[in-house]
Design a protein around this motif. Structure first.
Motif, PDB file in Angstrom:
ATOM      1  N   ILE A   1      -7.987 -56.792  23.243  1.00 54.46           N
ATOM      2  CA  ILE A   1      -9.167 -55.974  23.544  1.00 54.46           C
ATOM      3  C   ILE A   1      -9.879 -55.704  22.229  1.00 54.46           C
ATOM      4  O   ILE A   1      -9.259 -55.665  21.162  1.00 54.46           O
ATOM      5  N   SER A   2     -11.177 -55.526  22.292  1.00 51.33           N
ATOM      6  CA  SER A   2     -11.949 -55.242  21.088  1.00 51.33           C
ATOM      7  C   SER A   2     -11.951 -53.745  20.805  1.00 51.33           C
ATOM      8  O   SER A   2     -11.761 -52.928  21.715  1.00 51.33           O
ATOM      9  N   SER A   3     -12.182 -53.390  19.552  1.00 57.09           N
ATOM     10  CA  SER A   3     -12.129 -51.982  19.146  1.00 57.09           C
ATOM     11  C   SER A   3     -13.191 -51.139  19.844  1.00 57.09           C
ATOM     12  O   SER A   3     -12.988 -49.944  20.060  1.00 57.09           O
ATOM     13  N   ASP A   4     -14.330 -51.742  20.205  1.00 56.76           N
ATOM     14  CA  ASP A   4     -15.379 -50.962  20.853  1.00 56.76           C
ATOM     15  C   ASP A   4     -15.043 -50.639  22.312  1.00 56.76           C
ATOM     16  O   ASP A   4     -15.707 -49.805  22.931  1.00 56.76           O
ATOM     17  N   LEU A   5     -13.992 -51.285  22.853  1.00 59.30           N
ATOM     18  CA  LEU A   5     -13.579 -51.013  24.231  1.00 59.30           C
ATOM     19  C   LEU A   5     -12.286 -50.206  24.304  1.00 59.30           C
ATOM     20  O   LEU A   5     -11.760 -49.991  25.395  1.00 59.30           O
ATOM     21  N   ILE A   6     -11.796 -49.735  23.162  1.00 62.54           N
ATOM     22  CA  ILE A   6     -10.487 -49.100  23.145  1.00 62.54           C
ATOM     23  C   ILE A   6     -10.451 -47.813  23.981  1.00 62.54           C
ATOM     24  O   ILE A   6      -9.497 -47.574  24.717  1.00 62.54           O
ATOM     25  N   ILE A   7     -11.490 -46.991  23.883  1.00 59.32           N
ATOM     26  CA  ILE A   7     -11.510 -45.735  24.643  1.00 59.32           C
ATOM     27  C   ILE A   7     -11.584 -46.017  26.131  1.00 59.32           C
ATOM     28  O   ILE A   7     -10.842 -45.429  26.937  1.00 59.32           O
ATOM     29  N   PHE A   8     -12.471 -46.917  26.515  1.00 65.85           N
ATOM     30  CA  PHE A   8     -12.599 -47.261  27.936  1.00 65.85           C
ATOM     31  C   PHE A   8     -11.298 -47.852  28.469  1.00 65.85           C
ATOM     32  O   PHE A   8     -10.840 -47.488  29.567  1.00 65.85           O
ATOM     33  N   SER A   9     -10.674 -48.749  27.710  1.00 63.04           N
ATOM     34  CA  SER A   9      -9.436 -49.393  28.149  1.00 63.04           C
ATOM     35  C   SER A   9      -8.297 -48.383  28.240  1.00 63.04           C
ATOM     36  O   SER A   9      -7.505 -48.408  29.186  1.00 63.04           O
ATOM     37  N   TRP A  10      -8.219 -47.490  27.245  1.00 62.62           N
ATOM     38  CA  TRP A  10      -7.172 -46.463  27.269  1.00 62.62           C
ATOM     39  C   TRP A  10      -7.345 -45.567  28.483  1.00 62.62           C
ATOM     40  O   TRP A  10      -6.373 -45.268  29.196  1.00 62.62           O
ATOM     41  N   PHE A  11      -8.576 -45.152  28.726  1.00 60.61           N
ATOM     42  CA  PHE A  11      -8.845 -44.265  29.861  1.00 60.61           C
ATOM     43  C   PHE A  11      -8.523 -44.965  31.184  1.00 60.61           C
ATOM     44  O   PHE A  11      -7.948 -44.360  32.099  1.00 60.61           O
ATOM     45  N   THR A  12      -8.860 -46.250  31.287  1.00 62.33           N
ATOM     46  CA  THR A  12      -8.569 -47.016  32.503  1.00 62.33           C
ATOM     47  C   THR A  12      -7.069 -47.113  32.731  1.00 62.33           C
ATOM     48  O   THR A  12      -6.586 -46.945  33.865  1.00 62.33           O
TER      49      THR A  12
END
Length: 202
Positions: free
Chosen positions: A163-174
């Motif tokens: 995953i890319s760093s700019d998607l880390i928050i979204f991915s973590w939340f998901t």
């Protein structure tokens, strides 16, 4: 209330699980449910918003004890290995095996913490007995404990470049929400099943 390490819930003894074959069945069941979730979510190679295996895992550990945790580890390892691993060469296999093992440890720890609260605070009474117990179940087992799962998992995926760093928050939340949903929807079904067995003296 002090928790005693024996499988007594509501005064009803749940049969102890220690047979390695049965533990392997639990692990394969976790893996099978994970495949179903990824198929339903149509996200075979990424973080899925639907992850029912963790709801089953928390229930199994709650009912049958901490001996089930290695099954959770193995089931999580199998589920994530085939979804995220890179089998291009020997060293990539070794690297991803280590990474996915750490991810599986996160799942095992999160499941253990969630089940620990349930077993520690509800050794003789159902977590659904009253609103106060339901609220504690939601806060400690469903909201707090899955933070471990999500943090371990997303950290490994980020380090492995999945995953890319700019998607880390979204991915973590998901990831976190998928665990919460599973624990809230699946785990209480086993509370009800256990109570039904108790009241019907089965």
């Amino acid at each position: 209330m002090t928790f005693k390490p024996k499988n007594l819930i509501n005064g009803f003894e749940i049969r102890k699980i220690g047979n390695p074959f049965v533990l392997l069945i639990f692990a394969l069941l976790y893996y099978a449910i994970s495949l179903l979730c990824r198929w339903l979510a149509s996200t075979p190679d990424s973080v899925t918003p639907v992850w029912f295996p963790d709801g089953f895992a928390v229930a199994f550990v709650y009912l049958w004890g901490y001996k089930v945790l290695p099954s959770v580890f193995l089931g999580s390892f199998l589920a994530n290995f085939w979804a995220f691993s890179n089998l291009n060469n020997f060293w990539s296999v070794i690297s991803y095996t280590i990474a996915i093992s750490i991810m599986a440890l996160g799942t095992m720890f999160g499941t253990g913490v969630s089940a620990y609260y349930l077993r520690h605070s509800n050794s003789k009474e159902s977590p659904l007995q009253n609103l106060q117990r339901v609220g504690k179940f939601i806060f400690f087992s469903a909201l707090l404990a899955p933070i471990l799962n999500a943090t371990f998992g997303i950290s490994i995926l980020l380090l492995q470049g999945k995953i890319s760093s700019d998607l880390i928050i979204f991915s973590w939340f998901t990831w976190w929400i998928s665990n919460i949903t599973a624990i809230l929807l699946i785990t209480p079904l086993f509370f009800t099943w256990k109570d039904w067995l108790y009241f019907n003296k089965i």
